[in-house]
Every structure is written in C-alpha cells, then in structure tokens.
Scaffold this active site. Structure first.
Site, short mmCIF file in Angstrom:
data_model
loop_
_atom_site.label_atom_id
_atom_site.label_comp_id
_atom_site.label_asym_id
_atom_site.label_seq_id
_atom_site.Cartn_x
_atom_site.Cartn_y
_atom_site.Cartn_z
N TYR A 325 -34.35 27.20 29.29
CA TYR A 325 -33.66 28.48 29.50
C TYR A 325 -32.17 28.22 29.69
O TYR A 325 -31.78 27.45 30.55
CB TYR A 325 -34.25 29.17 30.73
CG TYR A 325 -33.94 30.65 30.91
CD1 TYR A 325 -32.92 31.28 30.21
CD2 TYR A 325 -34.66 31.41 31.81
CE1 TYR A 325 -32.65 32.62 30.39
CE2 TYR A 325 -34.40 32.76 32.01
CZ TYR A 325 -33.40 33.36 31.29
OH TYR A 325 -33.13 34.70 31.48
N CYS A 326 -31.33 28.86 28.86
CA CYS A 326 -29.87 28.78 28.99
C CYS A 326 -29.41 27.32 28.94
O CYS A 326 -29.74 26.60 28.01
CB CYS A 326 -29.42 29.49 30.27
SG CYS A 326 -27.64 29.66 30.45
N VAL A 327 -28.67 26.86 29.95
CA VAL A 327 -28.19 25.47 29.91
C VAL A 327 -29.37 24.49 30.03
O VAL A 327 -29.29 23.37 29.54
CB VAL A 327 -27.14 25.22 31.01
CG1 VAL A 327 -27.74 25.28 32.39
CG2 VAL A 327 -26.44 23.88 30.82
#
Length: 589
Positions: A325-327
């Site tokens: 998720y994301c970074v």
C-alpha cells in the site's frame, strides 16, 4: 440583544488567559530552536517562488498594467452588481463560483449584498492570482508547480470564510453567544499548540473516543514475530478451510497499518480473513534516533524479507501473495525487482499494489515539495533528530487538501468553538509516525527527485534493479481522485513490469477508494484492457462497475487456487508473542 457586561467580562478574561497559554507554548518551542530551521526554509522558498512570478510581471510595465486593468474592470462590474442587489434587484453571480463549496453554504453568503460581494470578490481575486501564475511564461515547470501550490495555500488561508467579521455565520454566532464560542475556541487552540509542542496540531476528531485495540484494529490475531523494525501479525482464521498460499500485507510506514482494520464494518483485513485467506500484516516500528541509519535496503531486508521468512516458518509455505500500500507498495516493487535476481525469485507469487508509484514522473502535487534545496532542509532537520518528526509529514498531506483538512477545522474548532465529531478515519490520519533519516532521504532522492527505479538506475544490496524482470502477475489499483499517487502515475508505472498487469481504477481518493467495504460500498471502479498507450484513452474505453473492487480482486487472486484446512496460530515454528494489534502500533510520534 442587550449586552451582558458580566458575561462579556468573563469571556474576555478567558480569552486572555487561554491566549497567554498558547503564546507561552509557542515561545517555548522558539526558545528551543528545534522548529525554526525548517519553517525558515519553507518561508524562504515561498518568497523565492512567488517572487519569480512577480518578477515576470514587473519586468514589463505594460503587461502588468494590462493585468491590473482586467482585475479593476471586474471589480467595478462586481460593485455595480452589489449596488443593484442592495436596491432589491436579484442579480446573478458576476463571478463564476463553485456551486458546491461548503465554506459558503450559509444562505447569507448569497442573500446579503455585502457578504455576496465579499464572496465573489474573493473568487475573482483568487482566479486572477492563479492566472498570473499560469501566464508567467518564463517560469520553469517545477517553479510553476510550486507557485500553483503556494498560491492555493494562500487562497485557502485568505478566504473570507476564515474570519469572524467577513463570515456571516461566524458573526451571527459570536453575537448570539456573546463571544463564548471564541473563548472555547481559544482554549482548544492553546491545548492543540501545547500538544504540538509549540506548533499547531489541529484536532480533526474527538480523539478521546478511540483506542487502538479496543474499537480500532480489533480483528483477532497474534504477533508471531518481532525484530527492531517490524512486528508481524497473523490473523485467526474464520473459515473451516483457507487458501493454501498465505497473504502478506506491506502497509506504508508513513502511517500505521490499521487503516486496513479500522472497525469490523470497514476492515479489509477482517473481510480478507472471512474469504478464506491466511492474512499476515507487517506493523512497522515508529522509528526514533536508534533507527536513523535504516535505509531502503534495511527496510527491505529487516521488513519484507524478514516477514517472508517468518510466514514460511509459521505456515511451511515457500511463497506468498503480497499486497503493498502506497510507499509500502513502492518498497514491495523494489523487493520484487531485487528478488528477480535472487536464487529464489518466486518467494512472492503475485503482487497487489494499492495506490502505489514506481514511476514518479507524474507524482502529483507532492512534487512541489521536492527539489535539492527543500530536500537538504529536510535532511538538516533529520540530522538533528535521526528522523523526521511525524507532524511534518502530517502537515504536508493536510496541505494537499487545505480547505477540507485545515481551514474547515480552524473555523469549526477555534472560531465556532465546537469539538469535532468522532471519526475513525481522521483519528488514524492524526496518528502520525516519524520517518527514519536514511530511509526517508533515500526515498525522496531516489524516487521523487531522480526517479531512479523507473529509469533502471536504483541499486539495492549491490543489485541494479530492473522492473522489467518482474514477471509475476500484478493487480495494480489506482484511485481516480488521488492527490498522492495520481491514477495516471500508477498507470504509467504499470508499463514497467515485465509480466501481466491488471490495472483497475477505483472511485474517490487515496484512502476512501481503497477502504470501500463490501457491506456499504460508496464508490465504483473501472476495468479495461492492459495498461498501454495513453492513460486518457484507457479511461475513455474502460468499463464502469458499481460497488467496491474487493470481490473483483479476490477472484483475480484466488480463482482455481487449492485450499487446505484452516491454520491455527502457533501450530508452526513460530509461537505467539502477544495479541494483535501488538505494541509497535501503539507507539506515539
């Protein structure tokens, strides 16, 4: 309304006392010198950027006079419209304004000629200022991007809705309550400055109503592994049989993992368990000065690779399906490229990426924060502490939506004197984390500044990474209104992988587009062909589906997969350490 002198005196005393407390908290922070450096650098960059815009117009007096003349004509026309409205003639808006701007929802903003003039003059001025930026032809693209960003911040701050004397609703409330709303607001302001150690930490929800492990992050499970960087949580099965291959979730370390487990109704983790998945989740430590040298490689080795070893020890399975998720997804992409050159490249059999960027060419508004000068300023702060304070990241994300996440709360909390209502998502949003020095510096420079992963120039652990060597199936989820990982950026990144990529675009933004539960879905999603060609063409040809993307993903992940009897936590080589959600998630910034 008669004036109650005794009440007014008490309100004035309260205002004075609470403003004194707020001032004292600010002075203590200034005396320590801990907060001054980055604020100074930010101020210098704003002045330099907007100065470049001013320089363009001042260089040519004729050009400047023409721009001022256009504004003057519009203001005169607006003034005439107000006079007509004051005389009883209903006048349409002279200046095109947003039809659904909640800042100006009160009827008096349109019905009262004075406030209608203020409202329209504000939008006229904001449009004129933005136009100055757009028409400044000598600006390079990065400076223009920053100028747009700073101008939007200034426009949000200077909105007449933010001031008592220019906001009809605030003015009426203050008169009716004899200023008691301002006294309550000043008390909250003093408390929030104290909580921010000299900087304002805006309360966005009633934090007292939430507690991690009690009404947040309540899905049953155990911490089965811990090192200095992660706790690994295994969740209890809720079905008689489970899919043979386990699922490992890699959340971002910029926030805490329980965005995926807010409450039973919204919990992606609980839903995934209920569908027969054996779910493991990494809970990152909230780093301090001891973690300052932990870089991207350390987060890969002590994070994802350590978790893979632990999952294999717990289940006996040699491979996993993974979500990033994301970074956390960026780190997962890095790990996939690293594993592609490993003797055991198949330890991750499939990957799902939530709002993840691996190509930062179109990385959106956060690029306004990224240039050599700004990164050096951040690195100077981190060198002092060994980490970036959590409030700095929280402020940056809030500034992407200033009217919703900053000024609406400034007005509600400190001018109306109202406590914000309880909202689990905003409690999570304010539960900020620190960024380890080496890791954050590597991320800013290698991803945002130089885009080395996309260019095939990133080196991790002695290996030059090539996403084209990643041939496993990938489900790449973007969200249509994402300000952090724009859907176009995710789309372009999909083209870098060497295997089959299923690109899906969900409605809403970075959080709500992902946390869109099956029981009460709020948004739709789009599917289409392979991510190739222009993003705009893919969107135009995509098929819209009502409801959440969760079942679509589950079918992609599990169709035809074998099942085994449900696993019991602790039956493998790793024994439980403590109950979920563990200790790391409770560490405060």
């Amino acid at each position: 309304m008669p004036i109650d002198l005794e009440r007014l005196t008490q309100v004035s005393t309260d205002l004075l006392a609470e403003s004194g407390k707020a001032g004292a908290a600010v002075l203590r922070a200034l005396e320590s010198g801990e907060r001054a450096s980055l604020a100074h650098e930010e101020g210098v960059d704003i002045a330099k950027t907007l100065g470049a815009v001013a320089e363009y117009w001042l260089k040519d007096p004729k050009r400047l006079v023409e721009a001022q003349k256009n504004l003057s004509i519009d203001m005169i026309s607006l003034w005439q419209s107000m006079l007509k409205q004051a005389g009883g003639a209903p006048e349409p808006d002279h200046q095109a304004v947003p039809t659904r701007d909640p800042r100006f929802a009160h009827p008096e903003w349109t019905e009262n000629p004075y406030f209608n003039f203020i409202r329209q003059a504000y939008f006229l001025g904001a449009r004129w200022a933005n136009d100055l930026v757009e028409r400044a032809e000598s600006l390079d693209p990065h400076t223009k991007r920053k100028a747009r960003f700073y101008m939007r911040q200034l426009a949000g701050a200077l909105s007449p809705s933010n001031f008592v004397m220019t906001n009809p609703e605030l003015l009426r409330t203050t008169i009716e309550e004899h200023g008691e709303n301002l006294a309550r607001g000043m008390k909250m302001l003093a408390e929030d400055i104290e909580a921010g150690k000299g900087e304002l930490k805006i309360r966005q929800t009633d934090a007292a109503r939430f507690k991690v492990g009690e009404n947040l992050a309540t899905t049953a499970g155990k911490v089965i592994f811990r090192n200095e960087l992660i706790e690994l949580i295994q969740y209890e099965a809720s079905t008689q049989s489970v899919f043979k291959r386990p699922l490992l979730i890699v959340p971002p370390w910029i926030n805490k993992f329980y965005i995926l487990d807010l409450n039973p109704e919204k919990s992606f983790i609980r839903w995934a368990v209920s569908q027969g998945l054996t779910v493991f989740v990494i809970s990152w430590v909230n780093p301090d000065e001891r973690h300052r040298a932990y870089d991207f490689e350390a987060y890969m080795r002590r994070g994802i690779l350590a978790a893979l070893d632990a999952v294999e020890a717990a289940t006996g399975e040699p491979d996993v399906d993974a979500i990033g998720y994301c970074v956390g997804g960026t780190l997962l992409g890095v790990t996939l490229a690293w594993l592609a050159q490993d003797p055991r490249p198949d330890r991750i059999a499939s990957a799902t990426l939530f709002t993840t960027q691996v190509d930062f060419t179109h990385a959106g508004e956060l690029l306004a924060f990224v240039d050599e000068g700004q990164i050096k300023a951040v690195e100077e702060i981190m060198a002092r502490f060994g980490y970036l304070p959590g409030d700095k990241m929280a402020s940056a994300f809030n500034m992407l939506r200033p009217n919703d996440l900053i000024w609406s709360y400034m007005v509600n909390n400190y001018l109306k004197g109202k406590q914000p209502p309880p909202f689990d998502l905003l409690y999570w949003n304010s539960d900020s984390t620190r960024m380890a020095e080496a890791n954050h510096s590597f991320y800013l420079r290698n991803c945002y500044l130089h885009n080395r992963l996309a260019k095939g120039e990133m080196v991790i652990g002695g290996r030059r990474l090539d996403l084209g060597k990643v041939t496993i199936p990938i489900y790449n989820l973007a969200t249509r209104e994402d300000h952090i990982a724009p859907a176009k950026s995710v789309f372009e990144g999909s083209k870098l992988f060497g295997g089959p990529v299923t690109y899906v675009m969900a409605g809403s933004g970075h959080i709500a587009g992902v946390i869109n539960p099956v029981a009460k879905p709020k948004y739709q999603f789009w599917t289409g062909g392979k991510p190739a060609g222009a993003f705009e063409d893919w969107v135009a040809a995509a098929t819209e589906h009502p409801g959440t993307w969760w079942p679509h993903w589950l079918l992609w992940l599990t169709e035809g997969r074998p099942r085994v009897p449900a696993r019991v936590i602790g039956s493998g080589a790793l024994k439980p350490i403590e109950d979920a959600p563990g200790s790391y998630v409770r560490m405060k910034a």
